[in-house]
Design an enzyme around this catalytic site. Structure first.
Site, PDB file in Angstrom:
ATOM      1  N   GLU A 194       0.889  -1.178   0.000  1.00  0.00           N
ATOM      2  CA  GLU A 194       0.000   0.000   0.000  1.00  0.00           C
ATOM      3  C   GLU A 194       0.914   1.211   0.000  1.00  0.00           C
ATOM      4  O   GLU A 194       1.518   1.538   1.027  1.00  0.00           O
ATOM      5  CB  GLU A 194      -0.879  -0.006   1.262  1.00  0.00           C
ATOM      6  CG  GLU A 194      -1.833  -1.178   1.352  1.00  0.00           C
ATOM      7  CD  GLU A 194      -3.030  -1.056   0.419  1.00  0.00           C
ATOM      8  OE1 GLU A 194      -3.204  -0.001  -0.209  1.00  0.00           O
ATOM      9  OE2 GLU A 194      -3.780  -2.039   0.313  1.00  0.00           O
ATOM     10  N   CYS A 243      -2.440   8.909   2.951  1.00  0.00           N
ATOM     11  CA  CYS A 243      -2.126   8.476   1.585  1.00  0.00           C
ATOM     12  C   CYS A 243      -3.266   8.815   0.642  1.00  0.00           C
ATOM     13  O   CYS A 243      -3.060   8.928  -0.554  1.00  0.00           O
ATOM     14  CB  CYS A 243      -1.850   6.985   1.565  1.00  0.00           C
ATOM     15  SG  CYS A 243      -3.219   6.059   2.245  1.00  0.00           S
TER      16      CYS A 243
HETATM   17  P1  NAP Z   1       8.298   5.223   4.598  1.00  0.00           P
HETATM   18  O1  NAP Z   1       9.499   6.032   4.807  1.00  0.00           O
HETATM   19  O2  NAP Z   1       8.252   4.305   3.433  1.00  0.00           O
HETATM   20  O3  NAP Z   1       8.052   4.437   5.968  1.00  0.00           O
HETATM   21  C1  NAP Z   1       7.031   3.477   6.106  1.00  0.00           C
HETATM   22  C2  NAP Z   1       7.535   2.340   6.989  1.00  0.00           C
HETATM   23  O4  NAP Z   1       8.642   1.704   6.365  1.00  0.00           O
HETATM   24  C3  NAP Z   1       8.046   2.797   8.362  1.00  0.00           C
HETATM   25  O5  NAP Z   1       7.801   1.780   9.286  1.00  0.00           O
HETATM   26  C4  NAP Z   1       9.535   2.934   8.132  1.00  0.00           C
HETATM   27  O6  NAP Z   1      10.299   2.838   9.308  1.00  0.00           O
HETATM   28  C5  NAP Z   1       9.773   1.736   7.247  1.00  0.00           C
HETATM   29  N1  NAP Z   1      10.971   1.795   6.435  1.00  0.00           N
HETATM   30  C6  NAP Z   1      11.703   2.868   6.061  1.00  0.00           C
HETATM   31  N2  NAP Z   1      12.762   2.467   5.305  1.00  0.00           N
HETATM   32  C7  NAP Z   1      12.680   1.113   5.212  1.00  0.00           C
HETATM   33  C8  NAP Z   1      13.462   0.115   4.577  1.00  0.00           C
HETATM   34  N3  NAP Z   1      14.551   0.417   3.857  1.00  0.00           N
HETATM   35  N4  NAP Z   1      13.074  -1.174   4.692  1.00  0.00           N
HETATM   36  C9  NAP Z   1      11.992  -1.502   5.402  1.00  0.00           C
HETATM   37  N5  NAP Z   1      11.207  -0.611   6.041  1.00  0.00           N
HETATM   38  C10 NAP Z   1      11.545   0.693   5.930  1.00  0.00           C
HETATM   39  O7  NAP Z   1       6.994   6.104   4.455  1.00  0.00           O
HETATM   40  P2  NAP Z   1       6.619   7.393   5.276  1.00  0.00           P
HETATM   41  O8  NAP Z   1       7.030   8.573   4.477  1.00  0.00           O
HETATM   42  O9  NAP Z   1       7.058   7.322   6.668  1.00  0.00           O
HETATM   43  O10 NAP Z   1       5.039   7.204   5.251  1.00  0.00           O
HETATM   44  C11 NAP Z   1       4.221   7.887   4.424  1.00  0.00           C
HETATM   45  C12 NAP Z   1       3.996   7.136   3.105  1.00  0.00           C
HETATM   46  O11 NAP Z   1       3.125   6.042   3.317  1.00  0.00           O
HETATM   47  C13 NAP Z   1       3.317   8.006   2.089  1.00  0.00           C
HETATM   48  O12 NAP Z   1       3.885   7.824   0.838  1.00  0.00           O
HETATM   49  C14 NAP Z   1       1.890   7.501   2.112  1.00  0.00           C
HETATM   50  O13 NAP Z   1       1.166   7.761   0.942  1.00  0.00           O
HETATM   51  C15 NAP Z   1       2.094   6.051   2.358  1.00  0.00           C
HETATM   52  N6  NAP Z   1       0.878   5.451   2.879  1.00  0.00           N
HETATM   53  C16 NAP Z   1       0.163   4.633   2.053  1.00  0.00           C
HETATM   54  C17 NAP Z   1      -1.018   4.067   2.498  1.00  0.00           C
HETATM   55  C18 NAP Z   1      -1.828   3.175   1.599  1.00  0.00           C
HETATM   56  O14 NAP Z   1      -2.695   2.475   2.103  1.00  0.00           O
HETATM   57  N7  NAP Z   1      -1.583   3.158   0.301  1.00  0.00           N
HETATM   58  C19 NAP Z   1      -1.466   4.327   3.799  1.00  0.00           C
HETATM   59  C20 NAP Z   1      -0.704   5.171   4.618  1.00  0.00           C
HETATM   60  C21 NAP Z   1       0.472   5.717   4.136  1.00  0.00           C
HETATM   61  P3  NAP Z   1      10.846   4.134  10.072  1.00  0.00           P
HETATM   62  O15 NAP Z   1       9.640   5.003  10.254  1.00  0.00           O
HETATM   63  O16 NAP Z   1      11.372   3.612  11.344  1.00  0.00           O
HETATM   64  O17 NAP Z   1      11.864   4.759   9.182  1.00  0.00           O
END
Ligand code: NAP
Length: 481
Positions: free
Chosen positions: A253, A287
């Protein structure tokens, strides 16, 4: 306001044990900059321990009765509702969102648990007519096995229940890795799962700051059969690549770039009401947040003026304070992105109708920008902040072309009172979800998810359970004595 500490812990949860960890990290309240709780910073061997324990528990859990799993989820659901206020306060403390948004998130997140408690009973297979009398063919559905779930910070409860509930419903143990900014809600949910009497080993919460090392482990460990991730498209792509080593089943997602089209025949008051929810909930950090308002030229000024009035009246502050609608942004990086997008749009000719400045620290003024040009950064990238950007269009074809002009395809919204146009546009839009005269589209019974670079798979609804099931086809040969 005093918050209850009953469900706050800094210990991780592995194999029924609460683990302190030799090192800890701080969970910081974005509203104040204060430390809410020190949390165990687990090592990779500890993550492996959780995976092995989950695998061990799968041996018996996959044979558990459906009724038992439904009851586990029902009991968890009831405890969530009984502790709604405490859970909402934890969400607000670690994510900054307003308490009203957090209370809504508890209801929304818990609704998935009840939905999947029911749906666990409906993992139907089928009988298939065989080609000859010598065979009988059936299909059955079985849980995929150990699941790793990686969740983001923006919905610390709902993004967790959307994964854990269907996995448990399907008889799959789960290792959950919450975002390092918001692990407390996940740990509170583990306390409630323990109170609900869940068998040891079927649910683990691994906390830590090394997201890439933990993510690597969870996406490459051979005992994990399925990875479910919510977060950015960039990390989703990396996890997909890593998971390819064992061809793991995946649910992704990812990010979006949602258009919200206001046609000339729209009910403008309804459109503004829908826009306020679809854009400003959680300070625009969802999102499904609108990223681009595409407004018909003839109603542009009227819509812009009504939206500006509504946006200018939003109350910004600490999410725990009464009446606050918009809390702080999650962190400095998030705030910088909002500033950069606004500066870029203004440089390229956009007009600021309201807002446009930092209030202080992580608080940003709810903003409306008009006449944003197509080459602005905000047109292409998810802003993830309280900024409504208005673009003009002249014809329906142009609006559809602009809406689809993105590599993302999570959700789109549009407002029109012409029923033929509604069908035409809904079918032409490239997105996994479409809100027609509706800004609130999330619901446990509906399949939530995106197309294009917004992801793979769906959460919620009937198909939300299928994501955790494999189909097995059984061919009975009847020939012979
Ligand atoms: P992110 O950086 O991708 O982080 C999401 C999760 O992944 C966090 O738990 C983060 O941990 C972890 N993470 C980061 N780097 C990683 C890696 N290399 N390997 C594995 N896990 C890793 O995203 P964000 O910016 O925090 O969150 C917002 C994003 O989520 C937006 O793009 C939003 O659109 C999307 N989102 C999508 C949905 C949907 O249903 N489509 C719903 C909600 C949010 P840490 O926080 O500890 O770094």
């Amino acid at each position: 306001m005093m918050c209850t500490k009953e469900l706050i812990t800094g210990k991780a949860f592995i194999n029924g044990q609460w683990i302190s960890g030799t090192e800890t990290f701080d969970v910081v309240n974005p509203a104040t900059g204060g430390v809410v709780q020190k949390v165990a910073n687990l090592t990779i061997p500890q993550v492996r321990e959780a995976v092995e324990a989950a695998h061990h528990s799968w041996v018996s859990f996959k044979k558990s009765d459906v009724a038992e799993r439904a009851e586990m989820l029902e009991d968890w659901y009831k405890l969530m509702l009984a502790h709604k206020r405490e859970l909402a306060e934890i969400i607000t403390l670690e994510s900054g969102k307003s308490l009203t948004d957090s209370l809504g998130e508890v209801d929304y997140g818990a609704s998935f648990v009840l939905w999947f408690a029911e749906e666990s009973k409906r993992a139907y297979g089928e009988t298939v007519p065989a080609a000859t009398q010598a065979n009988r063919i059936v299909t059955i559905k079985q849980g995929v096995g150990v699941v790793a779930a990686i969740a983001p910070w923006n919905f610390p409860l709902a993004m967790v229940t959307r994964k854990v509930a269907p996995a448990i419903a399907a008889g799959c143990p789960v290792i959950l890795r919450p975002a390092s900014q918001t692990p407390l809600t996940s740990l509170a949910l583990a306390i409630l799962a323990e109170r609900a009497g869940w068998p040891v080993g079927v649910f683990h919460v691994v906390t830590g700051t090394d997201a890439s090392a933990m993510g690597y482990e969870l996406s490459t460990h051979p005992l994990i059969r399925k990875l479910s991730f919510t977060g950015s498209t960039a990390v989703g792509k990396l996890l997909m690549k890593q998971s390819a080593t064992q061809v793991k089943k995946l649910s992704l997602e990812l990010g979006g770039n949602a258009p919200f089209i206001v046609f000339e025949d729209a009910d403008l008051d309804a459109a503004v009401e829908g826009a306020m929810f679809a854009k400003f909930r959680n300070a625009g950090q969802t999102c499904v947040a609108v990223n681009r308002f595409l407004v018909a030229d003839v109603v542009f000024d009227a819509f812009a003026s009504r939206l500006t009035t509504a946006v200018a009246s939003l109350k910004v502050g600490n999410g725990l304070d009464d009446g606050v609608q918009i809390g702080p942004l999650i962190n400095r990086k998030g705030r910088d992105k909002v500033e950069k997008h606004i500066a870029d749009a203004v440089d390229k000719g956009a007009r600021v109708l309201t807002g446009g400045k930092v209030i202080k620290d992580l608080y940003y003024e709810p903003t409306v920008l008009a006449d944003v040009p197509a080459d602005a950064l905000i047109a292409r990238e998810e802003t993830f902040g309280p900024v409504a950007s208005l673009f003009r269009f002249k014809t329906e074809e142009e609006a559809i072309r602009m809406a689809n002009d993105t590599e993302f395809g999570l959700v789109a919204y549009f407002y029109s009172n012409d029923v033929r146009r509604c069908w035409r546009v809904a079918e032409a839009i490239e997105a996994g979800m479409v809100g027609v005269n509706e800004g609130r589209i999330s619901f446990a019974g509906a399949p939530f998810g995106g197309i294009k670079e917004s992801g793979i798979g769906r959460e919620g609804g009937r198909v939300g359970l299928e994501e955790y099931l494999e189909v097995k086809y059984i061919n009975f040969g009847l020939a012979g004595s």
